[in-house]
Write a protein that holds these residues in place. Structure first.
Motif, PDB file in Angstrom:
ATOM      1  N   ARG A  42      98.590  35.404  26.471  1.00 34.20           N
ATOM      2  CA  ARG A  42      97.379  36.002  25.880  1.00 34.20           C
ATOM      3  C   ARG A  42      96.246  34.973  25.908  1.00 34.20           C
ATOM      4  O   ARG A  42      96.479  33.771  26.087  1.00 34.20           O
ATOM      5  CB  ARG A  42      97.612  36.511  24.452  1.00 34.20           C
ATOM      6  CG  ARG A  42      97.570  35.497  23.376  1.00 34.20           C
ATOM      7  CD  ARG A  42      98.754  34.594  23.336  1.00 34.20           C
ATOM      8  NE  ARG A  42      99.946  35.296  22.849  1.00 34.20           N
ATOM      9  CZ  ARG A  42     101.179  34.909  23.102  1.00 34.20           C
ATOM     10  NH1 ARG A  42     101.409  33.819  23.856  1.00 34.20           N
ATOM     11  NH2 ARG A  42     102.222  35.559  22.632  1.00 34.20           N
ATOM     12  N   THR A  43      95.029  35.499  25.721  1.00 33.28           N
ATOM     13  CA  THR A  43      93.835  34.651  25.741  1.00 33.28           C
ATOM     14  C   THR A  43      93.607  34.045  24.352  1.00 33.28           C
ATOM     15  O   THR A  43      93.765  34.747  23.347  1.00 33.28           O
ATOM     16  CB  THR A  43      92.622  35.519  26.122  1.00 33.28           C
ATOM     17  OG1 THR A  43      92.910  36.148  27.372  1.00 33.28           O
ATOM     18  CG2 THR A  43      91.349  34.710  26.230  1.00 33.28           C
ATOM     19  N   VAL A  45      90.807  31.119  22.216  1.00 36.10           N
ATOM     20  CA  VAL A  45      89.556  30.337  22.297  1.00 36.10           C
ATOM     21  C   VAL A  45      89.842  28.890  21.899  1.00 36.10           C
ATOM     22  O   VAL A  45      90.438  28.644  20.842  1.00 36.10           O
ATOM     23  CB  VAL A  45      88.491  30.929  21.343  1.00 36.10           C
ATOM     24  CG1 VAL A  45      87.233  30.067  21.321  1.00 36.10           C
ATOM     25  CG2 VAL A  45      88.143  32.349  21.749  1.00 36.10           C
ATOM     26  N   HIS A  59      92.801  28.901  16.939  1.00 31.49           N
ATOM     27  CA  HIS A  59      93.060  29.569  15.655  1.00 31.49           C
ATOM     28  C   HIS A  59      93.750  30.901  15.922  1.00 31.49           C
ATOM     29  O   HIS A  59      93.479  31.544  16.927  1.00 31.49           O
ATOM     30  CB  HIS A  59      91.742  29.838  14.911  1.00 31.49           C
ATOM     31  CG  HIS A  59      90.975  28.605  14.602  1.00 31.49           C
ATOM     32  ND1 HIS A  59      89.646  28.607  14.248  1.00 31.49           N
ATOM     33  CD2 HIS A  59      91.350  27.287  14.582  1.00 31.49           C
ATOM     34  CE1 HIS A  59      89.242  27.372  14.024  1.00 31.49           C
ATOM     35  NE2 HIS A  59      90.249  26.554  14.237  1.00 31.49           N
ATOM     36  N   THR A  60      94.578  31.293  14.995  1.00 33.91           N
ATOM     37  CA  THR A  60      95.200  32.609  15.162  1.00 33.91           C
ATOM     38  C   THR A  60      95.621  33.192  13.818  1.00 33.91           C
ATOM     39  O   THR A  60      95.442  32.578  12.766  1.00 33.91           O
ATOM     40  CB  THR A  60      96.371  32.557  16.169  1.00 33.91           C
ATOM     41  OG1 THR A  60      96.694  33.893  16.569  1.00 33.91           O
ATOM     42  CG2 THR A  60      97.601  31.897  15.585  1.00 33.91           C
ATOM     43  N   SER A  64     100.568  37.368  13.662  1.00 32.39           N
ATOM     44  CA  SER A  64     100.651  37.801  15.064  1.00 32.39           C
ATOM     45  C   SER A  64     101.995  37.398  15.681  1.00 32.39           C
ATOM     46  O   SER A  64     102.592  36.384  15.305  1.00 32.39           O
ATOM     47  CB  SER A  64      99.478  37.234  15.873  1.00 32.39           C
ATOM     48  OG  SER A  64      99.586  35.835  15.988  1.00 32.39           O
ATOM     49  N   PRO A  65     102.453  38.176  16.650  1.00 32.35           N
ATOM     50  CA  PRO A  65     103.752  37.885  17.275  1.00 32.35           C
ATOM     51  C   PRO A  65     103.880  36.463  17.829  1.00 32.35           C
ATOM     52  O   PRO A  65     104.962  35.876  17.801  1.00 32.35           O
ATOM     53  CB  PRO A  65     103.835  38.931  18.396  1.00 32.35           C
ATOM     54  CG  PRO A  65     103.004  40.073  17.904  1.00 32.35           C
ATOM     55  CD  PRO A  65     101.885  39.448  17.118  1.00 32.35           C
ATOM     56  N   LYS A  66     102.757  35.894  18.302  1.00 34.65           N
ATOM     57  CA  LYS A  66     102.864  34.553  18.881  1.00 34.65           C
ATOM     58  C   LYS A  66     103.325  33.521  17.861  1.00 34.65           C
ATOM     59  O   LYS A  66     103.949  32.517  18.209  1.00 34.65           O
ATOM     60  CB  LYS A  66     101.546  34.126  19.553  1.00 34.65           C
ATOM     61  CG  LYS A  66     100.403  33.889  18.592  1.00 34.65           C
ATOM     62  CD  LYS A  66      99.132  33.475  19.294  1.00 34.65           C
ATOM     63  CE  LYS A  66      98.257  34.620  19.729  1.00 34.65           C
ATOM     64  NZ  LYS A  66      97.934  35.629  18.687  1.00 34.65           N
TER      65      LYS A  66
HETATM   66  C1  LIG Z   1      87.959  36.654  24.802  1.00 36.76           C
HETATM   67  C2  LIG Z   1      89.166  36.681  23.898  1.00 36.76           C
HETATM   68  C3  LIG Z   1      89.403  35.623  23.060  1.00 36.76           C
HETATM   69  C4  LIG Z   1      90.505  35.640  22.189  1.00 36.76           C
HETATM   70  N1  LIG Z   1      90.732  34.577  21.375  1.00 36.76           N
HETATM   71  C5  LIG Z   1      91.793  34.589  20.544  1.00 36.76           C
HETATM   72  C6  LIG Z   1      92.074  33.461  19.709  1.00 36.76           C
HETATM   73  O1  LIG Z   1      91.367  32.449  19.698  1.00 36.76           O
HETATM   74  N2  LIG Z   1      93.158  33.541  18.894  1.00 36.76           N
HETATM   75  C7  LIG Z   1      93.971  34.633  18.881  1.00 36.76           C
HETATM   76  O2  LIG Z   1      94.931  34.633  18.122  1.00 36.76           O
HETATM   77  N3  LIG Z   1      93.741  35.701  19.669  1.00 36.76           N
HETATM   78  C8  LIG Z   1      92.676  35.705  20.500  1.00 36.76           C
HETATM   79  N4  LIG Z   1      92.438  36.783  21.313  1.00 36.76           N
HETATM   80  C9  LIG Z   1      93.365  37.926  21.259  1.00 36.76           C
HETATM   81  C10 LIG Z   1      94.658  37.563  21.975  1.00 36.76           C
HETATM   82  O3  LIG Z   1      94.423  37.454  23.365  1.00 36.76           O
HETATM   83  C11 LIG Z   1      95.807  38.529  21.680  1.00 36.76           C
HETATM   84  O4  LIG Z   1      95.474  39.824  22.100  1.00 36.76           O
HETATM   85  C12 LIG Z   1      96.166  38.550  20.195  1.00 36.76           C
HETATM   86  O5  LIG Z   1      96.069  37.258  19.627  1.00 36.76           O
HETATM   87  C13 LIG Z   1      97.580  39.065  19.989  1.00 36.76           C
HETATM   88  O6  LIG Z   1      98.464  38.197  20.651  1.00 36.76           O
HETATM   89  P1  LIG Z   1     100.047  38.191  20.371  1.00 36.76           P
HETATM   90  O7  LIG Z   1     100.427  39.639  20.156  1.00 36.76           O
HETATM   91  O8  LIG Z   1     100.643  37.625  21.608  1.00 36.76           O
HETATM   92  O9  LIG Z   1     100.302  37.337  19.165  1.00 36.76           O
HETATM   93  C14 LIG Z   1      91.374  36.756  22.193  1.00 36.76           C
HETATM   94  C15 LIG Z   1      91.140  37.797  23.083  1.00 36.76           C
HETATM   95  C16 LIG Z   1      90.049  37.772  23.915  1.00 36.76           C
HETATM   96  C17 LIG Z   1      89.813  38.925  24.853  1.00 36.76           C
END
Ligand SMILES: Cc1cc2nc3c(=O)[nH]c(=O)nc-3n(C[C@H](O)[C@H](O)[C@H](O)COP(=O)(O)O)c2cc1C
Length: 192
Positions: A42-43, A45, A59-60, A64-66
């Motif tokens: 996943r993406t 920042v 940060h997250t 979340s599953p991760k």
């Molecule tokens: C441009 C962009 C930036 C993102 N930045 C973050 C981030 O910094 N942290 C985060 O947890 N998820 C971020 N996400 C969402 C994740 O990609 C992901 O969908 C979400 O964290 C769930 O991931 P998981 O189910 O694998 O835990 C971002 C998504 C996009 C499109």
């Protein structure tokens, strides 16, 4: 560029990404090992990087599953691309999940408010919903001064290896690998 210059350039790219908006590598893809053993990516920042500490920070949401994945298996891989300069940076390391303490609080306080909205939902990321409105709609937000803080965490990736790949236009591609060995980094060219 020689290997030492490329090493500096990698951290320079990451530093700029963490510090600025719309920079290449501002977002990177972070891969973990799923609870069932399959890969997950996943993406994220880049929020902060430190060359002296060999750290990349994002940060997250604790829900979340991760987070479940990294709690079980902290190994993580990150990759980012600069499509204009044809650069790729890969990083591997171990994730430390910071669930409490001053570093987490500081990260929360210094984050722009709009980036904190996602932590204020009542539903955990990945919860099935009937429509997108349901996640942010009335009644689902958690009330209170510290809205969402309980769900917020800092993930600090302790970097163990870095890889650089530059695809130049004249087919002279350069690929370099750096491995952290205690306090120092080994460096080598590898075939692109
Ligand atoms: C441009 C962009 C930036 C993102 N930045 C973050 C981030 O910094 N942290 C985060 O947890 N998820 C971020 N996400 C969402 C994740 O990609 C992901 O969908 C979400 O964290 C769930 O991931 P998981 O189910 O694998 O835990 C971002 C998504 C996009 C499109």
């Amino acid at each position: 560029m020689d290997l030492a210059e490329i090493y500096s350039r990698i951290w320079d790219c990451l530093d700029r990404a963490a510090a600025g908006k719309n920079q290449p590598f501002k977002t990177m893809q972070a891969a973990t090992i799923g609870l069932d053993g399959s890969p997950n990516v996943r993406t994220v920042v880049l929020r902060r990087v430190s060359e002296p500490q060999s750290e990349i920070i994002f940060h997250t949401d604790l829900r979340s599953p991760k987070i479940a994945e990294l709690s079980r298996e902290p190994r993580i891989a990150l990759v980012g691309v600069d499509p204009v300069r044809n650069l790729q940076i890969r990083a591997k390391g171990k994730a430390e999940i910071i669930r409490s303490g001053p570093e987490r609080l500081e990260a929360w306080k210094s984050s722009p408010d709009h980036t904190l909205t996602v932590y204020r939902t009542a539903l955990a990321p990945g919860t099935p919903i009937d429509s997108p409105d349901q996640a942010f709609g009335s009644g689902s937000a958690i009330a209170g001064e510290q809205k969402g803080f309980d769900n917020f965490c800092v993930v600090k990736v302790h970097i163990e290896s870095l890889e650089w790949l530059e695809h130049s236009n004249n087919d002279h591609h350069e690929r370099a690998l750096y491995r952290r060995e205690g306090e120092r980094w080994s460096q080598s060219w590898i075939a692109p």
